[in-house]
Design a protein around this motif. Structure first.
Motif, PDB file in Angstrom:
ATOM      1  N   ALA A 150      -0.811  -5.888  -2.125  1.00 47.26           N
ATOM      2  CA  ALA A 150      -1.353  -4.624  -2.647  1.00 47.26           C
ATOM      3  C   ALA A 150      -1.433  -3.569  -1.553  1.00 47.26           C
ATOM      4  O   ALA A 150      -1.030  -2.411  -1.746  1.00 47.26           O
ATOM      5  CB  ALA A 150      -2.739  -4.861  -3.254  1.00 47.26           C
ATOM      6  N   VAL A 151      -1.952  -3.947  -0.389  1.00 42.90           N
ATOM      7  CA  VAL A 151      -2.051  -2.995   0.719  1.00 42.90           C
ATOM      8  C   VAL A 151      -0.664  -2.606   1.208  1.00 42.90           C
ATOM      9  O   VAL A 151      -0.421  -1.449   1.565  1.00 42.90           O
ATOM     10  CB  VAL A 151      -2.893  -3.590   1.867  1.00 42.90           C
ATOM     11  N   ASN A 152       0.262  -3.558   1.185  1.00 41.07           N
ATOM     12  CA  ASN A 152       1.642  -3.262   1.565  1.00 41.07           C
ATOM     13  C   ASN A 152       2.233  -2.169   0.665  1.00 41.07           C
ATOM     14  O   ASN A 152       2.873  -1.224   1.148  1.00 41.07           O
ATOM     15  CB  ASN A 152       2.481  -4.534   1.468  1.00 41.07           C
ATOM     16  N   THR A 153       1.982  -2.273  -0.619  1.00 41.39           N
ATOM     17  CA  THR A 153       2.462  -1.256  -1.564  1.00 41.39           C
ATOM     18  C   THR A 153       1.869   0.109  -1.238  1.00 41.39           C
ATOM     19  O   THR A 153       2.568   1.123  -1.187  1.00 41.39           O
ATOM     20  CB  THR A 153       2.083  -1.651  -3.004  1.00 41.39           C
ATOM     21  N   PHE A 154       0.561   0.126  -0.975  1.00 43.24           N
ATOM     22  CA  PHE A 154      -0.120   1.386  -0.691  1.00 43.24           C
ATOM     23  C   PHE A 154       0.372   2.015   0.613  1.00 43.24           C
ATOM     24  O   PHE A 154       0.666   3.214   0.673  1.00 43.24           O
ATOM     25  CB  PHE A 154      -1.625   1.143  -0.622  1.00 43.24           C
ATOM     26  N   VAL A 155       0.467   1.211   1.659  1.00 42.60           N
ATOM     27  CA  VAL A 155       0.876   1.738   2.965  1.00 42.60           C
ATOM     28  C   VAL A 155       2.314   2.254   2.916  1.00 42.60           C
ATOM     29  O   VAL A 155       2.636   3.280   3.522  1.00 42.60           O
ATOM     30  CB  VAL A 155       0.701   0.660   4.057  1.00 42.60           C
ATOM     31  N   SER A 202      -0.532 -14.156   8.005  1.00 39.73           N
ATOM     32  CA  SER A 202      -0.725 -14.599   6.620  1.00 39.73           C
ATOM     33  C   SER A 202       0.573 -15.047   5.968  1.00 39.73           C
ATOM     34  O   SER A 202       0.552 -15.704   4.915  1.00 39.73           O
ATOM     35  CB  SER A 202      -1.355 -13.471   5.798  1.00 39.73           C
ATOM     36  N   TRP A 203       1.704 -14.679   6.553  1.00 44.81           N
ATOM     37  CA  TRP A 203       3.006 -15.115   6.027  1.00 44.81           C
ATOM     38  C   TRP A 203       3.536 -16.344   6.760  1.00 44.81           C
ATOM     39  O   TRP A 203       4.592 -16.848   6.456  1.00 44.81           O
ATOM     40  CB  TRP A 203       4.015 -13.958   6.108  1.00 44.81           C
ATOM     41  N   GLU A 234       3.660   3.506   0.302  1.00 47.54           N
ATOM     42  CA  GLU A 234       3.565   4.780  -0.417  1.00 47.54           C
ATOM     43  C   GLU A 234       3.177   5.915   0.540  1.00 47.54           C
ATOM     44  O   GLU A 234       3.536   7.078   0.321  1.00 47.54           O
ATOM     45  CB  GLU A 234       2.525   4.684  -1.541  1.00 47.54           C
ATOM     46  N   LEU A 235       2.463   5.566   1.597  1.00 50.51           N
ATOM     47  CA  LEU A 235       2.099   6.552   2.609  1.00 50.51           C
ATOM     48  C   LEU A 235       3.244   6.804   3.583  1.00 50.51           C
ATOM     49  O   LEU A 235       3.091   7.558   4.536  1.00 50.51           O
ATOM     50  CB  LEU A 235       0.863   6.085   3.388  1.00 50.51           C
ATOM     51  N   ARG A 236       4.375   6.151   3.343  1.00 49.95           N
ATOM     52  CA  ARG A 236       5.598   6.293   4.140  1.00 49.95           C
ATOM     53  C   ARG A 236       5.496   5.612   5.502  1.00 49.95           C
ATOM     54  O   ARG A 236       6.170   6.017   6.449  1.00 49.95           O
ATOM     55  CB  ARG A 236       5.969   7.777   4.330  1.00 49.95           C
ATOM     56  N   TYR A 237       4.685   4.560   5.584  1.00 51.31           N
ATOM     57  CA  TYR A 237       4.626   3.770   6.811  1.00 51.31           C
ATOM     58  C   TYR A 237       5.473   2.512   6.656  1.00 51.31           C
ATOM     59  O   TYR A 237       5.509   1.892   5.589  1.00 51.31           O
ATOM     60  CB  TYR A 237       3.189   3.371   7.146  1.00 51.31           C
ATOM     61  N   GLU A 238       6.125   2.137   7.742  1.00 49.46           N
ATOM     62  CA  GLU A 238       6.909   0.905   7.754  1.00 49.46           C
ATOM     63  C   GLU A 238       5.972  -0.290   7.853  1.00 49.46           C
ATOM     64  O   GLU A 238       4.971  -0.245   8.568  1.00 49.46           O
ATOM     65  CB  GLU A 238       7.871   0.912   8.941  1.00 49.46           C
ATOM     66  N   THR A 239       6.278  -1.351   7.141  1.00 51.34           N
ATOM     67  CA  THR A 239       5.502  -2.585   7.227  1.00 51.34           C
ATOM     68  C   THR A 239       6.449  -3.757   7.463  1.00 51.34           C
ATOM     69  O   THR A 239       7.650  -3.660   7.221  1.00 51.34           O
ATOM     70  CB  THR A 239       4.700  -2.846   5.938  1.00 51.34           C
ATOM     71  N   ASP A 240       5.884  -4.868   7.945  1.00 46.63           N
ATOM     72  CA  ASP A 240       6.671  -6.081   8.183  1.00 46.63           C
ATOM     73  C   ASP A 240       5.864  -7.279   7.719  1.00 46.63           C
ATOM     74  O   ASP A 240       5.075  -7.847   8.476  1.00 46.63           O
ATOM     75  CB  ASP A 240       7.026  -6.194   9.666  1.00 46.63           C
ATOM     76  N   LEU A 241       6.059  -7.645   6.459  1.00 51.03           N
ATOM     77  CA  LEU A 241       5.314  -8.764   5.892  1.00 51.03           C
ATOM     78  C   LEU A 241       5.565 -10.062   6.649  1.00 51.03           C
ATOM     79  O   LEU A 241       4.640 -10.832   6.922  1.00 51.03           O
ATOM     80  CB  LEU A 241       5.691  -8.953   4.416  1.00 51.03           C
ATOM     81  N   LEU A 256      -0.245 -21.074  10.043  1.00 49.19           N
ATOM     82  CA  LEU A 256      -1.413 -20.241  10.350  1.00 49.19           C
ATOM     83  C   LEU A 256      -2.257 -19.980   9.115  1.00 49.19           C
ATOM     84  O   LEU A 256      -3.492 -20.001   9.182  1.00 49.19           O
ATOM     85  CB  LEU A 256      -0.959 -18.925  10.977  1.00 49.19           C
ATOM     86  N   ARG A 257      -1.624 -19.705   7.972  1.00 51.43           N
ATOM     87  CA  ARG A 257      -2.433 -19.429   6.778  1.00 51.43           C
ATOM     88  C   ARG A 257      -3.108 -20.692   6.249  1.00 51.43           C
ATOM     89  O   ARG A 257      -4.117 -20.610   5.537  1.00 51.43           O
ATOM     90  CB  ARG A 257      -1.592 -18.756   5.695  1.00 51.43           C
ATOM     91  N   MET A 258      -2.562 -21.875   6.596  1.00 51.55           N
ATOM     92  CA  MET A 258      -3.192 -23.119   6.163  1.00 51.55           C
ATOM     93  C   MET A 258      -4.471 -23.391   6.946  1.00 51.55           C
ATOM     94  O   MET A 258      -5.465 -23.881   6.391  1.00 51.55           O
ATOM     95  CB  MET A 258      -2.229 -24.297   6.320  1.00 51.55           C
ATOM     96  N   PHE A 259      -4.461 -23.044   8.233  1.00 47.63           N
ATOM     97  CA  PHE A 259      -5.600 -23.393   9.086  1.00 47.63           C
ATOM     98  C   PHE A 259      -6.547 -22.226   9.354  1.00 47.63           C
ATOM     99  O   PHE A 259      -7.621 -22.421   9.920  1.00 47.63           O
ATOM    100  CB  PHE A 259      -5.095 -23.962  10.411  1.00 47.63           C
ATOM    101  N   HIS A 260      -6.147 -21.026   8.956  1.00 51.57           N
ATOM    102  CA  HIS A 260      -7.010 -19.869   9.186  1.00 51.57           C
ATOM    103  C   HIS A 260      -7.101 -19.015   7.920  1.00 51.57           C
ATOM    104  O   HIS A 260      -6.183 -19.015   7.102  1.00 51.57           O
ATOM    105  CB  HIS A 260      -6.477 -19.004  10.334  1.00 51.57           C
ATOM    106  N   ASN A 261      -8.206 -18.296   7.808  1.00 52.86           N
ATOM    107  CA  ASN A 261      -8.364 -17.340   6.716  1.00 52.86           C
ATOM    108  C   ASN A 261      -7.815 -15.997   7.181  1.00 52.86           C
ATOM    109  O   ASN A 261      -8.524 -15.191   7.775  1.00 52.86           O
ATOM    110  CB  ASN A 261      -9.843 -17.225   6.340  1.00 52.86           C
ATOM    111  N   VAL A 262      -6.530 -15.772   6.950  1.00 49.55           N
ATOM    112  CA  VAL A 262      -5.865 -14.560   7.440  1.00 49.55           C
ATOM    113  C   VAL A 262      -5.190 -13.824   6.282  1.00 49.55           C
ATOM    114  O   VAL A 262      -4.618 -14.442   5.379  1.00 49.55           O
ATOM    115  CB  VAL A 262      -4.828 -14.869   8.536  1.00 49.55           C
ATOM    116  N   ALA A 263      -5.278 -12.505   6.331  1.00 50.90           N
ATOM    117  CA  ALA A 263      -4.628 -11.657   5.325  1.00 50.90           C
ATOM    118  C   ALA A 263      -4.209 -10.358   6.008  1.00 50.90           C
ATOM    119  O   ALA A 263      -4.610  -9.266   5.629  1.00 50.90           O
ATOM    120  CB  ALA A 263      -5.568 -11.385   4.154  1.00 50.90           C
ATOM    121  N   ASP A 264      -3.389 -10.507   7.037  1.00 47.20           N
ATOM    122  CA  ASP A 264      -3.020  -9.356   7.859  1.00 47.20           C
ATOM    123  C   ASP A 264      -1.687  -8.761   7.426  1.00 47.20           C
ATOM    124  O   ASP A 264      -0.776  -9.460   6.994  1.00 47.20           O
ATOM    125  CB  ASP A 264      -2.943  -9.747   9.335  1.00 47.20           C
ATOM    126  N   LEU A 265      -1.599  -7.447   7.564  1.00 49.49           N
ATOM    127  CA  LEU A 265      -0.360  -6.720   7.292  1.00 49.49           C
ATOM    128  C   LEU A 265       0.035  -5.992   8.564  1.00 49.49           C
ATOM    129  O   LEU A 265      -0.749  -5.198   9.105  1.00 49.49           O
ATOM    130  CB  LEU A 265      -0.550  -5.715   6.152  1.00 49.49           C
TER     131      LEU A 265
END
Length: 274
Positions: free
Chosen positions: A46-51, A65-66, A53-60, A70-79
Motif C-alpha cells: 500500500a505504501v509502495n503504491t502511494f510513494v 520484509s521481502w 504516486e508521489l513519483r518516488y522510486e521504490t525497490d521492494l 529476515l521476515r521470518m525472524f523479525h517483524n519488518v515491513a520496510d520499503l
C-alpha cells in the motif's frame, strides 16, 4: 487512491497484492506469524503504491520484509526508497490507538501507520512520524502523535534534496579529521556510525525545531546521540558529569552541525515546514 475527510489516504488492493501476501505468509512457522507477515506485506504494498504516486522510486526487493529469512525472524515491513532511506510501514487494526515499532530500525527515515479493517479490501494511510523523533526505548507511538500523511511529500523532498549536498560535505569533513587525534577520532566515529539519510533527518529535525542561534548546540547533541526528542520517556539528569574529552567531542560536533545547517538552510528555505 483517494483522500478521506479525516486527511487519510485510502489505498485499494488488487488480486496480485493478496496473492503475494498469501505467498509470503504461507511459509511462516505458526498462525500468529502468518498473520503478521500477511499484514506487513499488504502494508508495504500500500505504501509502495502511494510513494510511487508521489513519483518516488521504490525497490521492494531490497527491503528486509521481502527477504524470506529476515521476515521470518523479525517483524519488518520496510520499503526502500533508493538514495533516500527506508519507510517502515506499520499495520494498525481498527480500534487500536497506537502503532507498534519493530526491533529492527536501521536506516529508517519515517514510520507510517497503515490502518486495516475487515475485509482487508483497502487500507488507510493514517499519518507518519519522522524516525528522528523516536528514541530507541520507544516501543509504540500513539496515533495522535502522527503528522498528516500529506506532509510526507515535503519531508521526502527535503531529505532527497539535502543528501547530495551533505554527502560531499561529510566526506570532506571526514578527510580533514586527524586519525591520530583521539577527539577527532571519536567525532569521526559518531559521523560514520550514521547513514547520510539519518544525518539529514537529524539535522532537519533540529532545523525545524530550533532557533538559528541554537543550531550548533542542538545539532551537536543530536549528532552525538544525546538530544532529548519528542517521544523519549527519559530525562537527562540536571547535572551530568562528562569528561574533558567528551566536552571536546561535543564542541567539535557543535561546530560541524552549525556549519552543515548553514549550508542546508540555503536549500531548505525559511524552515517553517518539515
Amino acid at each position: 487512491m483517494t483522500n478521506t475527510t479525516e486527511h487519510c489516504i485510502t489505498i485499494r488492493f488488487h488480486k496480485q497484492d493478496y496473492e503475494l501476501a498469501e505467498k509470503f505468509a504461507a511459509s511462516q512457522p505458526n498462525a500468529e506469524k502468518n498473520q503478521q507477515v500477511y499484514r506487513n506485506t499488504l502494508a508495504v504494498l500500500a505504501v509502495n503504491t502511494f510513494v510511487q504516486e508521489l513519483r518516488y522510486e521504490t525497490d521492494l526487493d531490497a527491503g528486509e520484509s521481502w527477504h524470506p529469512v529476515l521476515r521470518m525472524f523479525h517483524n519488518v515491513a520496510d520499503l526502500v526508497l533508493p538514495g533516500i532511506g527506508k519507510i517502515e510501514c506499520c499495520p494498525v487494526m481498527l480500534g487500536e490507538t497506537a502503532i507498534s515499532l519493530p526491533e529492527v530500525r536501521e536506516n529508517r527515515i519515517a514510520y507510517l501507520a497503515v490502518g486495516f479493517a475487515e475485509p482487508f479490501d483497502k487500507v488507510k494511510l493514517l499519518g507518519f512520524i519522522p524516525a528522528v523523533e523516536i528514541v530507541d526505548e520507544t516501543e509504540a507511538i500513539s496515533l495522535t502523535n502522527l503528522k498528516p500523511i500529506e506532509e510526507l511529500l515535503d519531508y521526502l523532498d527535503r531529505i532527497e534534496l539535502a543528501i547530495p549536498l551533505l554527502q560531499g560535505e561529510i566526506e570532506e569533513l571526514l578527510s580533514d579529521l586527524a586519525e591520530d587525534d583521539p577527539v577527532q577520532a571519536q567525532v569521526r566515529e559518531k559521523l560514520q556510525n550514521k547513514s547520510i539519510s539519518e544525518i539529514v533527518a537529524i539535522l532537519n529535525g533540529v532545523y525545524r525545531s530550533s532557533e538559528k542561534s541554537d543550531w550548533g548546540y542542538e545539532g551537536g547533541k543530536a549528532l552525538a546521540g544525546s538530544r532529548n526528542l519528542s517521544f523519549s520517556s527519559h530525562k537527562s539528569s540536571p547535572v551530568e558529569k562528562v569528561s574533558d574529552m567528551e566536552e571536546e567531542v561535543k564542541a567539535e560536533l557543535n561546530l560541524i552541525a552549525e556549519e552543515l545547517l548553514e549550508k542546508l538552510s540555503e536549500i531548505w528555505g525559511d524552515g517553517d515546514d518539515l
